[in-house]
Design an enzyme around this catalytic site. Structure first.
Site, PDB file in Angstrom:
ATOM      1  N   ARG A 190      28.454  24.538  53.101  1.00  0.00           N
ATOM      2  CA  ARG A 190      27.832  25.554  52.252  1.00  0.00           C
ATOM      3  C   ARG A 190      26.782  24.860  51.389  1.00  0.00           C
ATOM      4  NH1 ARG A 190      29.387  28.886  55.172  1.00  0.00           N
ATOM      5  NH2 ARG A 190      30.922  30.512  54.823  1.00  0.00           N
ATOM      6  N   HIS A 228      21.027  28.481  58.749  1.00  0.00           N
ATOM      7  CA  HIS A 228      22.470  28.787  58.759  1.00  0.00           C
ATOM      8  C   HIS A 228      22.876  29.408  60.103  1.00  0.00           C
ATOM      9  CE1 HIS A 228      26.164  29.946  56.128  1.00  0.00           C
ATOM     10  NE2 HIS A 228      26.517  29.636  57.366  1.00  0.00           N
ATOM     11  N   GLU A 270      20.333  31.480  50.206  1.00  0.00           N
ATOM     12  CA  GLU A 270      19.854  31.829  51.561  1.00  0.00           C
ATOM     13  C   GLU A 270      19.602  33.328  51.621  1.00  0.00           C
ATOM     14  OE1 GLU A 270      22.970  30.653  54.171  1.00  0.00           O
ATOM     15  OE2 GLU A 270      22.967  28.600  53.455  1.00  0.00           O
ATOM     16  N   GLY A 298      39.025  19.155  58.476  1.00  0.00           N
ATOM     17  CA  GLY A 298      39.687  20.326  59.045  1.00  0.00           C
ATOM     18  C   GLY A 298      39.380  20.432  60.527  1.00  0.00           C
ATOM     19  N   ARG A 299      39.534  21.649  61.034  1.00  0.00           N
ATOM     20  CA  ARG A 299      39.388  21.870  62.481  1.00  0.00           C
ATOM     21  C   ARG A 299      37.993  21.526  62.984  1.00  0.00           C
ATOM     22  NH1 ARG A 299      42.696  27.273  61.327  1.00  0.00           N
ATOM     23  NH2 ARG A 299      41.255  27.235  59.582  1.00  0.00           N
TER      24      ARG A 299
HETATM   25  C1  8YV Z   1      28.945  32.630  59.583  1.00  0.00           C
HETATM   26  C2  8YV Z   1      29.771  30.581  58.601  1.00  0.00           C
HETATM   27  O1  8YV Z   1      28.953  33.158  60.823  1.00  0.00           O
HETATM   28  O2  8YV Z   1      31.861  30.880  59.606  1.00  0.00           O
HETATM   29  C3  8YV Z   1      31.243  30.596  58.601  1.00  0.00           C
HETATM   30  O3  8YV Z   1      31.828  30.303  57.529  1.00  0.00           O
HETATM   31  O4  8YV Z   1      29.155  30.076  57.727  1.00  0.00           O
HETATM   32  C4  8YV Z   1      29.034  31.165  59.732  1.00  0.00           C
HETATM   33  O5  8YV Z   1      29.684  30.846  60.897  1.00  0.00           O
HETATM   34  C5  8YV Z   1      27.728  33.108  58.959  1.00  0.00           C
HETATM   35  O6  8YV Z   1      27.817  32.955  57.592  1.00  0.00           O
HETATM   36  C6  8YV Z   1      27.545  34.582  59.303  1.00  0.00           C
HETATM   37  O7  8YV Z   1      26.388  35.026  58.818  1.00  0.00           O
END
Ligand code: 8YV
Length: 313
Positions: free
Chosen positions: A227, A274, A256, A148-149
């Site tokens: 993830r 994260h 987490e 993806g991007r």
């Molecule tokens: C989130 C992220 O900012 O954008 C996502 O999907 O995993 C991170 O950039 C983070 O989960 C915020 O707490």
């Protein structure tokens, strides 16, 4: 004029929380002062990983908007939202550079053992012996799980390191000069670095399993900036303990922020909390996008970034 009632379902950054309180009457789900307020709520905001499904939507029958912080929205039951006429927004694009930068950072960190080397210097070991030799990143084989991007932004950077890039995704992208490998196991077998940058959720749960890690092999590194659920974590811990793979650079985990302490004693990992999108600049841009999606959705206008499932309504 009365402010519109919205429901906030997770902790958000202070500047975003302030922006929400300035514009709306905000009700906090974990500290609900007025349970009757849910009946007035017209939008729900929260992190994209926060569980937002049918039960919550049914408690907020007037809600027509969900505005998520993050590009990932694996916490949101989009089908339940669509069934109720709720449009879901997220914050793509503005974080591509940041997440890609951390992907490269983790690859360099684990290949060259940068955090371990820092500890080596601080603990005075350098005076006794030189730091052991490490692995080269430039020219190595990179397997991207996802295209993806953000993966494209990683590939762009990896090209500057003259990496040999291949990827797996739902289908080949004919506009890209990189090799498409349909099977993740096959991709792992041909990679020095296997990097996961794919959406979370049921579709990718446990994708990086024991077999894939075995295929990556004792000289292979696994990087996860997607993830925690994308990897089978017990299998990953076993592979790291047993030398089935060389090491891992991990920004995401199960449960987490209270992650499995088994990670803490492993010498062959670099762990980050994260934080891939976590710079002032990018988190501000994400906050702005959340506010823009929210305001457009509440006015019945097209959101700047509705999730793909909700585009077109
Ligand atoms: C989130 C992220 O900012 O954008 C996502 O999907 O995993 C991170 O950039 C983070 O989960 C915020 O707490």
């Amino acid at each position: 004029m009365d402010k519109i009632d919205i429901l906030k379902v997770s902790k958000l950054l202070p500047f975003l929380t302030e922006g929400l309180y300035a514009r709306y009457t905000v009700h906090e789900l974990d500290d609900l002062k007025d349970p009757g307020a849910l009946a007035r709520v017209r939008a729900i905001v929260g992190g994209g990983e926060t569980r937002m499904g049918a039960e919550l939507f049914d408690r907020c029958p007037q809600a027509k908007v969900v505005s998520c912080f993050g590009v990932g929205y694996d916490g949101v039951d989009t089908r339940a939202a669509i069934e109720r006429g709720i449009t879901v927004g997220h914050t793509p694009d503005v974080l591509n550079d940041e997440v890609a930068d951390l992907g490269l950072g983790l690859m360099l960190s684990i290949a060259r053992q940068i955090p371990q080397a820092d500890q080596y210097v601080r603990s005075g070991h350098w005076a006794q012996a030189p730091f052991p030799l490490q692995r080269k990143l430039t020219g190595a084989r990179l397997g991207l799980v996802g295209m993806g991007r953000i993966a494209k932004a990683i590939a762009e950077r990896a090209q500057a390191f003259r990496m040999q890039i291949a990827y797996t995704a739902r289908g080949a992208k004919s506009d890209l000069p990189f090799e498409f490998v349909p099977s993740v196991k096959e991709l792992a077998a041909r990679s020095d670095f296997l990097l996961a940058i794919t959406p979370g959720g049921e579709g990718t749960r446990g994708l990086i399993n024991a077999e894939v890690l075995k295929a990556l092999g004792p000289r292979g590194f696994f990087i996860n900036i997607a993830r925690g659920t994308v990897a089978d974590q017990p299998a990953l811990l076993d592979a790291l303990k047993n030398g089935t793979i060389a090491g891992a650079g991990l920004d995401v985990f199960y449960d987490e922020p209270r992650i499995d302490p088994a990670f803490f004693t492993l010498p062959n990992v670099v762990l980050t909390p994260h934080m891939a999108s976590g710079t002032f600049e990018t988190r501000r841009a994400m906050a702005d996008r959340l506010l823009d999606n929210l305001s457009a959705g509440l006015q019945g206008e097209k959101m700047p970034s509705a999730v793909p499932e909700c585009q077109g309504f």
